[in-house]
Scaffold this motif. Structure first.
Motif, PDB file in Angstrom:
ATOM      1  N   ARG A   6       0.835  -1.212   0.000  1.00 36.80           N
ATOM      2  CA  ARG A   6       0.000   0.000   0.000  1.00 36.80           C
ATOM      3  C   ARG A   6       0.865   1.255   0.000  1.00 36.80           C
ATOM      4  N   TYR A   7       1.955   1.201   0.757  1.00 34.90           N
ATOM      5  CA  TYR A   7       2.861   2.369   0.829  1.00 34.90           C
ATOM      6  C   TYR A   7       3.453   2.674  -0.542  1.00 34.90           C
ATOM      7  N   LEU A   8       3.983   1.653  -1.215  1.00 32.51           N
ATOM      8  CA  LEU A   8       4.609   1.880  -2.515  1.00 32.51           C
ATOM      9  C   LEU A   8       3.583   2.276  -3.577  1.00 32.51           C
ATOM     10  N   LEU A   9       2.385   1.689  -3.508  1.00 34.43           N
ATOM     11  CA  LEU A   9       1.339   2.089  -4.453  1.00 34.43           C
ATOM     12  C   LEU A   9       0.991   3.564  -4.275  1.00 34.43           C
ATOM     13  N   GLY A  10       0.952   4.005  -3.014  1.00 31.34           N
ATOM     14  CA  GLY A  10       0.683   5.416  -2.749  1.00 31.34           C
ATOM     15  C   GLY A  10       1.779   6.318  -3.282  1.00 31.34           C
ATOM     16  N   GLU A  11       3.054   5.895  -3.126  1.00 30.79           N
ATOM     17  CA  GLU A  11       4.168   6.699  -3.631  1.00 30.79           C
ATOM     18  C   GLU A  11       4.191   6.692  -5.159  1.00 30.79           C
ATOM     19  N   LEU A  12       3.907   5.531  -5.761  1.00 33.75           N
ATOM     20  CA  LEU A  12       3.887   5.453  -7.228  1.00 33.75           C
ATOM     21  C   LEU A  12       2.720   6.245  -7.821  1.00 33.75           C
ATOM     22  N   LYS A  13       1.628   6.343  -7.060  1.00 43.51           N
ATOM     23  CA  LYS A  13       0.497   7.149  -7.516  1.00 43.51           C
ATOM     24  C   LYS A  13       0.923   8.606  -7.671  1.00 43.51           C
ATOM     25  N   ASN A  14       1.806   9.060  -6.772  1.00 45.33           N
ATOM     26  CA  ASN A  14       2.307  10.434  -6.858  1.00 45.33           C
ATOM     27  C   ASN A  14       3.336  10.598  -7.968  1.00 45.33           C
ATOM     28  N   PHE A  15       3.931   9.492  -8.391  1.00 45.56           N
ATOM     29  CA  PHE A  15       5.017   9.566  -9.374  1.00 45.56           C
ATOM     30  C   PHE A  15       4.527   9.205 -10.786  1.00 45.56           C
ATOM     31  N   ASN A  16       4.158   7.937 -10.993  1.00 51.94           N
ATOM     32  CA  ASN A  16       3.716   7.496 -12.323  1.00 51.94           C
ATOM     33  C   ASN A  16       2.938   6.200 -12.160  1.00 51.94           C
ATOM     34  N   PHE A  17       1.633   6.340 -11.886  1.00 52.20           N
ATOM     35  CA  PHE A  17       0.828   5.162 -11.592  1.00 52.20           C
ATOM     36  C   PHE A  17       0.552   4.325 -12.843  1.00 52.20           C
ATOM     37  N   ALA A  18       0.621   4.943 -14.012  1.00 51.00           N
ATOM     38  CA  ALA A  18       0.354   4.207 -15.260  1.00 51.00           C
ATOM     39  C   ALA A  18       1.330   3.061 -15.445  1.00 51.00           C
TER      40      ALA A  18
END
Length: 595
Positions: A6-18
């Motif tokens: 969940r933590y990494l998904l949240g950080e990747l959402k801020n960076f490049n979730f695609a």
């Protein structure tokens, strides 16, 4: 594991979730490529055995090859996207988060052994980008899910052969998984020792290759000694790596035995069926490939649970560092005095210890500093002079007692707002590879008060040096990095740091051995204009040379963790105590032979 996901998904959402969605899209493509590859021989052999028409045979081959080609392209695109986005994610986004934390965390935690260990483990977790550390989490998760999907697909195929084949393979898999998890737990426990070893190696690598120590290495013939120290640190790391490699080797042997047992039994049953004419040649080829493939999926699944656990541990290391709480107030609404306002400082019953087992560095300190007063703090090495300065400036917090500014407890102020009322020249400060003006103003992109910069350069005694440079204050420092840069001597660096402290508009100026690298003439010039340097400011001056304390309003002698003596130079000499004793020892070298 789920928390880190969940933590990494949240950080990747801020960076490049695609990129996450694309990476998961590659899972069915990989599985379809694998399943198609084992079905092609079956279709071909069955077509031959059934004497299919050439056109039908050709269509079977073309269709299956087309599926493999399309899914392979999707798989390749997914892999490239994951690799590129993960590398960017770690090298830019995560590294910046780590740097922000390092530079903004509470100083007492930053400088503590625990803080250094956690920072080092978090730094190591970002090495290797998509191949290791935090960056390998999603690639390994995708690989694990692919292995799981492949295992399920092949299990469905083999279930039609015999239901008991699957439990046999799963039992072997569980045994392998348990041993893999045990090995990863051992490797995680080893990280503390590895972090210490890495810190020693990094210190050796970075501290022995600069210009400052180059002279010492040659004059003192330190090469062999340094090599011996480096080899000792390297051998420690080799020993740890060898221990980890031995565990991995034992695990590989176990996995090899399990593969022999599970595949051997399945192949024996398959051979029995073909010999008893219960399978077609195409079915034999399919099941034979499926057994081998399922074993490969299981091996990869077991291995990837281990490497994903390792990646998960790296994420935990990174989060442990990022989650270090700031104990100092960072969001207080109470504003401290403005930087232009002279302030009153009061310390009430202050006690502090870096290590409780070693006793207090300072104990029951009570001190009142009047607005605009110039205070010299003296004492032997380790007496607690710099610690006292750190307590007043808010870099560390007292274990007992309180620091008051204008009668208010400093804990009520937001930490960074409180820092604004201080400027300082510390013993171990350093310069940045930017222009001299930027080193003074500490404002690379913003506007700089050039007139004030020139004034501070003149007050610090650096005017002649700056004017001798072709580009003046716009000259870059650190010659190894900056084109057409220059290097300053130790004394010139100290003057530049003094100019930096003067440039900042602050109520309180801290000078921690500000003239240690200056010659006696330059030092005397600084003392003569000391009042001009710190006018309208409260000044705290640390020095080991007691001859330099005469210009201060009061002198504080710290000894045995307490304030032992307070007064002017003349008052302390007349007291004939510790200060007079130290002053007499220092001055005898100058007075010897003088009538």
């Amino acid at each position: 594991m789920l928390s880190n996901l969940r933590y990494l998904l949240g950080e990747l959402k801020n960076f490049n979730f695609a990129s996450v969605l694309i990476s998961f899209a590659g899972i069915p493509a990989k599985v379809l490529v694998s399943v198609s590859a084992i079905y092609v021989p079956k279709l071909v052999l069955d077509a031959i055995q059934n004497q299919a028409a050439p056109v039908e045979f050709l269509w079977i081959v073309v269709f299956t090859m087309l599926i493999i080609a399309v899914t392979s392209i999707i798989d390749l695109f997914s892999n490239n996207t994951v690799q590129h986005s993960t590398n960017s994610f770690v090298m830019t986004y995560m590294t910046q988060k780590w740097l922000n934390k390092v530079t903004d965390m509470d100083y007492d935690m930053f400088s503590s052994e625990s803080g250094k260990q956690k920072a080092e483990k978090a730094r190591v977790s970002m090495e290797g980008t998509a191949r290791a550390g935090v960056g390998s989490y999603f690639p390994r998760l995708v690989t694990l899910l692919t292995n799981l999907a492949g295992f399920v697909s092949y299990s469905v195929i083999l279930f039609t052969l015999h239901p008991l084949i699957i439990p046999l393979l799963i039992v072997c898999y569980i045994i392998s998984m348990l041993f893999t998890m045990r090995m990863e737990k051992k490797k995680q426990l080893m990280k503390e020792d590895m972090a210490k070893t890495n810190r020693r190696l990094n210190y050796m690598a970075y501290r022995t290759r600069g210009l400052q120590i180059g002279k010492d290495i040659r004059l003192y013939a330190m090469t062999d000694w340094l090599r011996e120290m480096a080899n000792k640190a390297k051998n420690e790391k080799i020993t740890l790596n060898k221990k980890s490699a031995n565990w991995q080797f034992s695990l590989n042997i176990l996995n090899g035995l399990l593969v022999f047992i599970r595949n051997g039994a399945a192949y024996a049953y398959l051979i029995y069926l073909i010999l008893s004419a219960q399978l077609t040649i195409g079915e034999f080829a399919l099941y034979f490939a499926a057994i081998s493939g399922l074993g490969e999926w299981l091996t990869q699944l077991t291995a990837n649970i281990g490497v994903l656990t390792e990646a998960n541990n790296y994420v935990t290391d990174f989060r442990d560092f990022m989650d270090i709480p700031d104990k100092m107030n960072k969001a207080a609404k109470v504003l401290p005095p403005s930087p232009e306002e002279t302030v009153d400082i009061r310390l009430e019953n202050i006690s502090f210890s870096y290590d409780k087992t070693q006793g207090n560095v300072l104990e029951n300190i009570n001190l009142h500093i009047n607005p605009g007063e110039k205070i010299a703090i003296v004492g032997e090495n380790g007496a607690g002079k710099t610690t006292l300065i750190k307590l007043i400036s808010g870099l560390i917090r007292a274990d007992e007692g309180q620091v008051l500014i204008n009668g208010s407890d400093v804990s009520k102020y937001a930490r960074n707002d409180y820092y604004n009322i201080f400027s300082a020249v510390f013993q171990d400060s350093d310069l940045l590879p930017v222009s001299i003006a930027d080193n003074i103003a500490l404002n690379v992109d913003g506007e700089k008060d050039l007139g004030r910069i020139e004034e501070c350069i003149a007050l610090a005694g650096l005017k002649d040096k700056i004017e001798s440079l072709p580009q003046g204050a716009n000259t870059n420092l650190v010659k190894q990095i900056s084109e057409n840069g220059t290097e300053l001597s130790g004394g010139e660096k100290q003057k530049l740091l003094l100019a930096r402290a003067l440039y900042k508009k602050a109520s309180i100026m801290i000078l921690d051995e500000p003239t240690a690298a200056l010659d006696s003439i330059a030092e005397n010039e600084i003392y003569l204009k000391f009042n001009d340097l710190v006018k309208n400011k409260t000044a705290l001056f640390i020095s080991h040379r007691l001859s330099s304390t005469r210009f201060c309003d009061r002198i504080i002698l710290i000894s045995d963790a307490r304030i032992a003596e307070v007064g002017t130079h003349d008052e302390l000499i007349a007291l004939n105590g510790k200060y007079a004793e130290i002053y007499g020892i220092q001055s005898q070298y100058y007075n010897k032979g003088v009538r």
